[in-house]
Scaffold this active site. Structure first.
Site, PDB file in Angstrom:
ATOM      1  N   MET A   2      -8.470   5.386   3.604  1.00 13.96           N
ATOM      2  CA  MET A   2      -7.173   6.008   3.395  1.00 13.96           C
ATOM      3  C   MET A   2      -6.248   4.973   2.746  1.00 13.96           C
ATOM      4  O   MET A   2      -5.787   4.053   3.412  1.00 13.96           O
ATOM      5  CB  MET A   2      -6.606   6.482   4.729  1.00 13.96           C
ATOM      6  N   PRO A   3      -5.942   5.088   1.458  1.00 13.79           N
ATOM      7  CA  PRO A   3      -5.003   4.175   0.811  1.00 13.79           C
ATOM      8  C   PRO A   3      -3.592   4.373   1.353  1.00 13.79           C
ATOM      9  O   PRO A   3      -3.150   5.502   1.579  1.00 13.79           O
ATOM     10  CB  PRO A   3      -5.067   4.570  -0.661  1.00 13.79           C
ATOM     11  N   PHE A   4      -2.912   3.252   1.562  1.00 16.25           N
ATOM     12  CA  PHE A   4      -1.565   3.273   2.112  1.00 16.25           C
ATOM     13  C   PHE A   4      -0.688   2.352   1.275  1.00 16.25           C
ATOM     14  O   PHE A   4      -0.938   1.152   1.203  1.00 16.25           O
ATOM     15  CB  PHE A   4      -1.606   2.801   3.568  1.00 16.25           C
TER      16      PHE A   4
END
Length: 63
Positions: A1-3
């Site tokens: 999950m890119p944040f």
């Protein structure tokens, strides 16, 4: 999950922040192949008196 965490001096409109979220999301999708629904973007709005530029606050500089 890119944040992605984005720091901005306070004062942007809701439309401007919406555009940042949309464009950063698209950039993450393009760069790392992340599905749109997994990308998270967090905008930190910093008060002008808490943002320094060249030894002076952004507020003092009239930004």
């Amino acid at each position: 999950m890119p944040f992605a965490q984005i720091y901005l001096i306070e004062g942007r409109t809701e439309d401007q922040k919406r555009a940042v979220i949309e464009k950063v999301t698209q950039a993450m999708m393009d760069a790392v192949g992340a599905p749109r629904e997994t990308v998270r973007v967090w905008i930190h709005e910093v008060p002008k008196e808490n943002w320094g530029i060249g030894g002076v606050s952004a507020k003092a500089l009239g930004r």
